[in-house]
Write a protein that holds these residues in place. Structure first.
Motif, PDB file in Angstrom:
ATOM      1  N   TYR A 136       0.800  -1.629  -0.340  1.00  0.00           N
ATOM      2  CA  TYR A 136      -0.317   0.319  -0.268  1.00  0.00           C
ATOM      3  C   TYR A 136       0.998   1.284  -0.120  1.00  0.00           C
ATOM      4  N   VAL A 137       2.042   0.875   0.591  1.00  0.00           N
ATOM      5  CA  VAL A 137       2.749   2.796   1.123  1.00  0.00           C
ATOM      6  C   VAL A 137       3.230   2.612  -0.725  1.00  0.00           C
ATOM      7  N   PHE A 138       4.151   1.786  -1.173  1.00  0.00           N
ATOM      8  CA  PHE A 138       4.364   1.981  -2.966  1.00  0.00           C
ATOM      9  C   PHE A 138       3.259   2.344  -3.809  1.00  0.00           C
ATOM     10  N   LEU A 359      12.074  12.286   2.943  1.00  0.00           N
ATOM     11  CA  LEU A 359      12.128  11.661   4.314  1.00  0.00           C
ATOM     12  C   LEU A 359      11.376  10.178   4.821  1.00  0.00           C
ATOM     13  N   LEU A 360      10.777  10.328   3.942  1.00  0.00           N
ATOM     14  CA  LEU A 360      10.249   9.087   4.024  1.00  0.00           C
ATOM     15  C   LEU A 360      11.348   7.274   3.760  1.00  0.00           C
ATOM     16  N   PHE A 361      12.231   8.250   2.751  1.00  0.00           N
ATOM     17  CA  PHE A 361      13.759   7.098   2.138  1.00  0.00           C
ATOM     18  C   PHE A 361      14.369   7.129   3.505  1.00  0.00           C
ATOM     19  N   ASP A 380      17.779 -10.809  -1.166  1.00  0.00           N
ATOM     20  CA  ASP A 380      15.871 -10.104  -1.221  1.00  0.00           C
ATOM     21  C   ASP A 380      15.982  -8.245  -1.233  1.00  0.00           C
ATOM     22  N   GLU A 381      16.753  -7.694  -0.409  1.00  0.00           N
ATOM     23  CA  GLU A 381      17.474  -6.068  -0.098  1.00  0.00           C
ATOM     24  C   GLU A 381      17.525  -5.979  -1.447  1.00  0.00           C
ATOM     25  N   LEU A 417       9.799   0.739  -3.704  1.00  0.00           N
ATOM     26  CA  LEU A 417       9.684  -0.227  -3.230  1.00  0.00           C
ATOM     27  C   LEU A 417      10.619  -0.645  -2.332  1.00  0.00           C
ATOM     28  N   TRP A 418      11.730  -0.640  -2.058  1.00  0.00           N
ATOM     29  CA  TRP A 418      12.508  -0.877  -0.878  1.00  0.00           C
ATOM     30  C   TRP A 418      12.686   0.892   0.581  1.00  0.00           C
ATOM     31  N   THR A 419      10.950   1.463  -0.195  1.00  0.00           N
ATOM     32  CA  THR A 419      11.142   2.691   1.304  1.00  0.00           C
ATOM     33  C   THR A 419       9.883   1.881   1.895  1.00  0.00           C
TER      34      THR A 419
END
Length: 635
Positions: A136-138, A359-361, A380-381, A417-419
């Motif tokens: 959802y965040v992505f 800032l989320l990153f 996976d990261e 995606l990573w964030t």
């Protein structure tokens, strides 16, 4: 509701893109892409606009082809040996098809569908690796990013290459987890499909080898974490080869196998990379080939090998490479240069990505190193983050010119995606204790604080990005108004703005602060790509008292094909009248129209066209002030 929520987000983003597709005029060279796509489908000739792979142009031209659009002929185009024929194909297509606006809008809808389906699959990627809350965040970060909204609604490949590049990595990750022939075949299809969007994704071939080694080596030591039986090293190597072979087959299908198998020595190249010349000045006018007459023995031997790629795929790489080797005038922070800068894309992302997303990153970085429960396995990261880092590093290394921040869009989905790992703060994990009576879930460390920060920063990102909608192409964040740039008479300054008189005007002034300061930092497609000509036309249709206006428009759509009551204008000194001036023309390197910065625009169309009404009294007053500044004071 959990199943429907992603669909609601995708639907909302699709509606937002559709509205943009309807309002936005032809952006620079978009007419060439539409015409070239129609030529691909109608004639099977991929020579026009071969500087990019054809997939997005093909999809965008489907309505025009089905609608029977009249195409330019080969004689009219005068196809050259190397070709940038889109510059002729676009205007000819517009001239031959008066209903071209319908073809543009319907073609954009097809490209929007391509982007949305890719976004949905990338959402599945985030859910599979990090959980549904992270998905959802992505989706919220990516679908409503000004980059994605603005360029995803056009017939251009930047957003499609980003989301479909992520889809190809997703399917490759599935093969890494379960290395069987079916997953290898699907990964190959997705990789080939992605390669048909943009040449930048060619870096995925060595990248996939690196990801395979990263994923393979720990398994060979532990022989665990497998979702089923693990294949032998030899079998995985053969399956990796299958991925690449299938992807090449898909690329050839996209080009209709045009010129596939042509010997490398028969090509005529223009770049030092493929001709072997030391400088571009040494390249023969008819082109050269280091795999032919000018190469060493090994290169000449390679020249007899058939190429597994279509001829215009190979020729297009050379043509695009020529732009970077030759260099182009580039603009950054008020400075013009004959070449680009390695830090251009990092700086562009800093001021054109919502501050909340940045800032989320940073919050995701903090969670990675200092809090437990947010990370996937290190392999996976790497699959999530490494493609974005490699793509950004690759485009930054091409310093022949630095003009378009949109070149970095291919990397954005991977950073989003990573964030999105911060979404794990909303996901309860099962307890690992032996006490079965304990039913309370285990949450990541510091989850309450991370939840609050995630909601606040996500809301900031959405509000900031949508505040300038529907002018998303021109978006600049709040930092663009705060970061200083050189302030001398030689450097461009933003036009002065009238003081707001009420609350609504103050809010509008705050929202427009970023885009209004944008030209101090970046130009071209970053703020003014010709997207507001139709908006100017609509505004003047509501102002019948305006019987004439002088227009200097930076774009590929002829002003004569609109109802705007004007003729083209260019003057090196101010004259009384009503003007509509594109931002790129005001801040151009030549500076012929920079005198407009001394005057206050009465209005703006989007953030890319300034409206001026100059009177002789105002011109005289401004000139008098200039003379006072230039005249030295008496002793």
């Amino acid at each position: 509701m959990k199943r429907r929520f992603p669909c609601f987000i995708i639907l909302a983003a699709g509606l937002a893109m559709t509205f943009l597709a309807w309002r936005t005029s032809y952006t620079y060279n978009e007419d060439g892409r539409l015409a070239s796509g129609a030529l691909y489908l109608g004639t099977g000739d991929f020579s026009s606009f071969h500087v990019n792979p054809p997939l997005v142009s093909l999809i965008g031209a489907i309505p025009a082809t089905l609608g029977g659009a009249e195409l330019p002929t080969r004689g009219e185009l005068g196809l050259s040996s190397f070709g940038r024929d889109e510059y002729r194909a676009g205007p000819l297509f517009l001239e031959k098809n008066p209903e071209n606006r319908f073809y543009l809008f319907s073609g954009r809808l097809c490209c929007i569908a391509l982007v949305l389906f890719g976004l949905l699959q990338t959402f599945r990627f985030a859910c599979a690796v990090l959980g549904r809350a992270a998905g959802y965040v992505f989706l919220l970060l990516c679908a409503f990013s000004p980059f994605i909204l603005g360029f995803g609604s056009l017939i251009v490949p930047d957003v499609s290459s980003g989301v479909w590049g992520a889809v190809s990595v997703f399917l490759f990750w599935r093969w890494l987890r379960v290395p069987d022939n079916e997953n290898a075949f699907l990964a190959g299809c997705a990789l080939g499909f992605a390669e048909l969007t943009k040449f930048t994704l060619l870096v995925f071939y060595p990248l996939f080898v690196i990801l395979w080694l990263i994923y393979l080596l720990p398994v060979r030591r532990t022989r665990s974490e497998a979702s089923g039986p693990r294949a032998s090293f030899r079998r995985q190597l053969l399956q990796l080869a299958l991925v690449f072979v299938v992807s090449l087959f898909v690329v050839n299908v996209g080009y209709g196998f045009e010129g596939t198998g042509k010997q490398l020595r028969t090509f005529r190249f223009q770049t030092t990379l493929f001709t072997g010349c030391k400088t571009l000045d040494e390249v023969p006018g008819a082109g050269g080939n280091r795999f032919g007459e000018s190469g060493n023995a090994v290169e000449r031997a390679l020249g007899y090998l058939p190429t597994p790629l279509p001829k215009n795929f190979v020729q297009g790489i050379d043509t695009q490479r020529l732009d970077f080797e030759g260099g182009m005038p580039s603009y950054l922070r008020g400075e013009w240069s004959d070449r680009g800068w390695a830090h251009f894309y990092l700086y562009a992302l800093l001021i054109k990505t919502p501050v909340g997303a940045i800032l989320l990153f940073l919050l995701a970085i903090f969670c990675t190193f200092f809090l437990k429960g947010y990370n996937a396995s290190w392999r996976d990261e790497a699959v999530l983050l490494l493609p974005g880092v490699v793509l950004l590093a690759f485009v930054s290394s091409q310093t022949g010119f630095s003009i378009h921040a949109r070149y970095a869009i291919s990397a954005l989905p991977f950073f989003f995606l990573w964030t999105s790992k911060v979404g794990r703060a909303f996901t309860g994990l099962p307890q690992q204790e032996d006490n079965e009576s304990s039913k309370s879930p285990a949450y990541p460390q510091g989850y309450k604080t991370v939840r609050v920060l995630t909601i606040a920063l996500l809301a900031w990102s959405l509000l900031s990005g949508l505040s300038v909608y529907p002018h998303s192409i021109s978006y600049f964040n709040e930092l663009a108004a705060l970061i200083p740039t050189p302030k001398t008479d030689e450097h461009p300054q933003i036009p002065p703005s009238p003081q707001p008189h009420n609350f609504t005007a103050r809010c509008k002034a705050i929202i427009s602060a970023g885009p209004r300061n944008g030209p101090r930092h970046l130009l071209d497609s970053n703020i003014d790509w010709g997207q507001d000509l139709f908006n100017l036309e609509r505004r003047l249709q509501k102002r019948p008292e305006v019987d004439t206006i002088k227009v200097v428009y930076w774009g590929s759509c002829p002003v004569s094909q609109t109802t705007i009551p004007t003729s083209d204008f260019y003057s090196v000194k101010p004259e009384p009248g009503r003007y509509a001036i594109s931002v790129n023309n005001i801040y151009s390197r030549e500076g012929d129209l920079r005198y407009f910065l001394d005057y206050v625009p009465v209005d703006m169309v989007g953030y890319s066209i300034y409206i001026y009404v100059l009177t002789q009294e105002e011109i005289d007053a401004v000139e008098a002030k200039k003379q006072q500044r230039l005249t030295p004071p008496d002793e």
